[in-house]
Design a protein around this motif. Structure first.
Motif, PDB file in Angstrom:
ATOM      1  N   GLU A  56       0.831  -1.209   0.000  1.00 60.86           N
ATOM      2  CA  GLU A  56       0.000   0.000   0.000  1.00 60.86           C
ATOM      3  C   GLU A  56       0.863   1.255   0.000  1.00 60.86           C
ATOM      4  N   VAL A  57       1.904   1.259   0.821  1.00 62.51           N
ATOM      5  CA  VAL A  57       2.780   2.418   0.916  1.00 62.51           C
ATOM      6  C   VAL A  57       3.490   2.662  -0.419  1.00 62.51           C
ATOM      7  N   VAL A  58       3.940   1.598  -1.061  1.00 62.82           N
ATOM      8  CA  VAL A  58       4.593   1.754  -2.362  1.00 62.82           C
ATOM      9  C   VAL A  58       3.619   2.318  -3.390  1.00 62.82           C
ATOM     10  N   GLU A  59       2.412   1.789  -3.427  1.00 66.09           N
ATOM     11  CA  GLU A  59       1.430   2.281  -4.399  1.00 66.09           C
ATOM     12  C   GLU A  59       1.171   3.776  -4.222  1.00 66.09           C
ATOM     13  N   LYS A  60       1.085   4.220  -2.976  1.00 67.53           N
ATOM     14  CA  LYS A  60       0.738   5.616  -2.713  1.00 67.53           C
ATOM     15  C   LYS A  60       1.917   6.575  -2.928  1.00 67.53           C
ATOM     16  N   ALA A  61       3.090   6.015  -3.236  1.00 68.13           N
ATOM     17  CA  ALA A  61       4.238   6.857  -3.571  1.00 68.13           C
ATOM     18  C   ALA A  61       4.738   6.587  -4.992  1.00 68.13           C
ATOM     19  N   THR A  62       3.971   5.821  -5.765  1.00 67.90           N
ATOM     20  CA  THR A  62       4.360   5.533  -7.148  1.00 67.90           C
ATOM     21  C   THR A  62       3.163   5.689  -8.086  1.00 67.90           C
ATOM     22  N   LEU A  63       2.363   4.642  -8.194  1.00 68.19           N
ATOM     23  CA  LEU A  63       1.253   4.652  -9.142  1.00 68.19           C
ATOM     24  C   LEU A  63       0.215   5.721  -8.824  1.00 68.19           C
ATOM     25  N   ALA A  64      -0.166   5.841  -7.537  1.00 71.34           N
ATOM     26  CA  ALA A  64      -1.230   6.786  -7.175  1.00 71.34           C
ATOM     27  C   ALA A  64      -0.877   8.235  -7.503  1.00 71.34           C
ATOM     28  N   PRO A  65       0.312   8.738  -7.122  1.00 74.27           N
ATOM     29  CA  PRO A  65       0.632  10.111  -7.519  1.00 74.27           C
ATOM     30  C   PRO A  65       0.811  10.272  -9.030  1.00 74.27           C
ATOM     31  N   ALA A  66       1.331   9.251  -9.717  1.00 67.56           N
ATOM     32  CA  ALA A  66       1.441   9.343 -11.173  1.00 67.56           C
ATOM     33  C   ALA A  66       0.061   9.499 -11.801  1.00 67.56           C
ATOM     34  N   ARG A  67      -0.916   8.779 -11.285  1.00 73.89           N
ATOM     35  CA  ARG A  67      -2.294   8.937 -11.774  1.00 73.89           C
ATOM     36  C   ARG A  67      -2.850  10.310 -11.421  1.00 73.89           C
ATOM     37  N   ALA A  68      -2.530  10.790 -10.226  1.00 75.98           N
ATOM     38  CA  ALA A  68      -3.072  12.077  -9.770  1.00 75.98           C
ATOM     39  C   ALA A  68      -2.627  13.226 -10.659  1.00 75.98           C
ATOM     40  N   ILE A  69      -1.433  13.107 -11.252  1.00 76.12           N
ATOM     41  CA  ILE A  69      -0.940  14.172 -12.136  1.00 76.12           C
ATOM     42  C   ILE A  69      -1.107  13.818 -13.610  1.00 76.12           C
ATOM     43  N   GLY A  70      -1.831  12.740 -13.902  1.00 80.78           N
ATOM     44  CA  GLY A  70      -2.122  12.380 -15.282  1.00 80.78           C
ATOM     45  C   GLY A  70      -0.933  11.835 -16.051  1.00 80.78           C
ATOM     46  N   ARG A  71       0.054  11.212 -15.341  1.00 82.97           N
ATOM     47  CA  ARG A  71       1.267  10.721 -16.001  1.00 82.97           C
ATOM     48  C   ARG A  71       1.421   9.203 -15.950  1.00 82.97           C
ATOM     49  N   ALA A  72       0.387   8.491 -15.556  1.00 80.64           N
ATOM     50  CA  ALA A  72       0.428   7.025 -15.636  1.00 80.64           C
ATOM     51  C   ALA A  72      -0.200   6.621 -16.977  1.00 80.64           C
ATOM     52  N   PRO A  73       0.308   5.560 -17.646  1.00 77.03           N
ATOM     53  CA  PRO A  73       1.326   4.608 -17.200  1.00 77.03           C
ATOM     54  C   PRO A  73       2.754   4.946 -17.622  1.00 77.03           C
ATOM     55  N   GLU A  74       3.021   6.163 -18.063  1.00 73.70           N
ATOM     56  CA  GLU A  74       4.401   6.546 -18.363  1.00 73.70           C
ATOM     57  C   GLU A  74       5.264   6.511 -17.112  1.00 73.70           C
ATOM     58  N   LEU A  75       4.696   6.958 -15.974  1.00 75.19           N
ATOM     59  CA  LEU A  75       5.418   7.011 -14.707  1.00 75.19           C
ATOM     60  C   LEU A  75       4.695   6.161 -13.673  1.00 75.19           C
ATOM     61  N   GLY A  76       5.427   5.799 -12.605  1.00 68.38           N
ATOM     62  CA  GLY A  76       4.826   5.102 -11.481  1.00 68.38           C
ATOM     63  C   GLY A  76       4.526   3.645 -11.716  1.00 68.38           C
ATOM     64  N   THR A  77       5.059   3.072 -12.810  1.00 68.15           N
ATOM     65  CA  THR A  77       4.806   1.675 -13.120  1.00 68.15           C
ATOM     66  C   THR A  77       6.076   1.023 -13.680  1.00 68.15           C
ATOM     67  N   LEU A  78       6.044  -0.316 -13.734  1.00 75.19           N
ATOM     68  CA  LEU A  78       7.081  -1.091 -14.411  1.00 75.19           C
ATOM     69  C   LEU A  78       6.493  -1.843 -15.601  1.00 75.19           C
ATOM     70  N   LEU A  79       5.385  -1.353 -16.129  1.00 77.93           N
ATOM     71  CA  LEU A  79       4.800  -1.958 -17.312  1.00 77.93           C
ATOM     72  C   LEU A  79       5.715  -1.746 -18.512  1.00 77.93           C
TER      73      LEU A  79
END
Length: 409
Positions: A308-331
């Protein structure tokens, strides 16, 4: 491995946590240039030249951290060298409105374009941003410039994320009018707003005006006028309504905006943060906050899981700023931003913004950062900090007085 480029880096045998890819176990991460090529079962990726192989056995591997709140314009007394964030495993540092439309172009030229990591800014509705720690930037509402702020965001749309506004004594007597001007600018630019909540910040009125995708930072502030009713400890209905319509609630720890008791009371109401961030700046980088892994460790102490802690410092903020899946993922195809870290076990002392101490049993320690495909050892990152002056020591005193006034200092 879904890439036509040769692998250049193989991170082998670590415990990979990638919320976007639903990976939580031992695996290999393959990087090709500045892109993630694949995440594959441990041992499945061949050790073929020209790839560099890094043994991550006994370590965790996750996307590079995205810190949603920091201050990196050194023309402000709050500003710090962005490499301070990189040293903590952050590969994308969001500047939370340190600049306004007047000085933003200079910020970009001197600090953003040549930074060792990705710096993505909000632009403050106040035309000068946050220049000092002793005088509120919107006490004179004539400094709020919605048209010019929107124009600056559109001119720099490749990096600019939205509009920032600090409610509280920084806009003394003008909080409702100021947030409406900030939202006006965000509407003109077709983007989001980030709003700092604080004491005397008309929090109920501000929350009621926020739109889906807007961000509330300092959600666990302990200075009053936050998401909790001071008398009953209940969640304010405006906070629940805002979350219900898609407003993002961010930690923004800072020097005066995170309190253990506020977070624990919110957790009792199952109100967890959407994103975990530091509010890293000159006044807390050497004390209390230090870096994002330290802040994440505090939420392990509060009972959240490592995933949970990792998600809230990676994927979740990347989504919040509209930069997922470019950022915050290993896809496959995402930016090659990766953190290799250890989870140390022992007895570790952590403080909140009121200097109240709690002891945790786990602490995250960054060991290797891959930023846009380039390897960096966090301990070797050079960071230069502005020399503190008498003015800064006045600011420290002011912050501690404010924390004491809120109790438990």
């Amino acid at each position: 491995m879904q890439t036509d480029r040769e692998p250049t880096l193989l991170l082998r045998g670590g415990h990979v946590i990638d919320p976007a890819g639903r990976v939580d176990g031992i695996a290999d991460v393959v990087v090709a240039g500045d892109r993630v090529a694949a995440v594959v079962p441990d041992g499945a990726a061949p050790e073929a030249a020209p790839a560099t192989v890094v043994d991550c056995t006994g370590r965790y591997v996750c996307p590079g951290l995205v810190d949603l709140h920091g201050h990196y314009y050194e023309g402000s007394l709050f500003g710090i060298d962005p490499r301070a964030a990189l040293r903590g495993g952050v590969t994308t540092a969001v500047d939370a409105g340190t600049c306004g439309c007047v000085n933003f172009a200079e910020f970009r030229r001197t600090a953003i374009d040549g930074a060792a990591l990705r710096v993505l800014p909000f632009i403050h509705i106040g035309c000068l941003g946050i220049p000092t720690s002793t005088l509120g930037e919107l006490r004179d509402l004539r400094h709020a410039r919605p048209r010019e702020t929107a124009a600056a965001i559109l001119e720099h749309r490749d990096i600019a994320l939205g509009v920032k506004f600090r409610a509280g004594v920084m806009a003394e007597g003008h909080n409702v009018e100021a947030v409406e001007l900030a939202l006006q600018a965000a509407d003109e630019a077709g983007t989001r707003a980030m709003v700092h909540i604080s004491v005397q910040g008309a929090t109920r009125e501000v929350l009621a005006r926020l739109r889906p995708g807007d961000i509330v930072t300092h959600c666990f502030t302990g200075r009053g006028d936050g998401i909790l009713d001071g008398a009953s400890g209940a969640l304010r209905p405006e906070a629940l309504a805002a979350r219900g319509r898609g407003v993002v609630f961010d930690v923004g720890h800072g020097s005066g905006s995170f309190r253990w008791e506020t977070a624990l009371k919110a957790f009792e109401h199952t109100f967890y943060p959407d994103t975990i961030s530091t509010d890293l700046h000159r006044y807390n980088v050497e004390q209390v906050v230090f870096d994002l892994p330290t802040t994440m460790s505090k939420f392990l102490l509060l009972g959240m899981s490592l995933a949970e802690v990792v998600e809230k410092a990676t994927l979740a903020p990347a989504r919040a700023i509209g930069r997922a899946p470019e950022l915050g993922t290993l896809l496959p195809g995402a930016s090659a931003d990766v953190l290799v870290f250890a989870v140390e076990e022992g007895e570790f002392r952590f403080r909140d913004s009121h200097w109240q101490e709690r002891v945790g049993e786990r602490r995250l320690r960054p060991e290797l950062v891959v930023c846009r495909g380039r390897q960096v050892r966090p301990a070797e990152v050079p960071v230069r900090l502005r020399r503190l002056t008498a003015w800064d020591h006045e600011a420290y005193a002011t912050m501690r007085t404010a924390a004491a006034a809120a109790g438990n200092y």
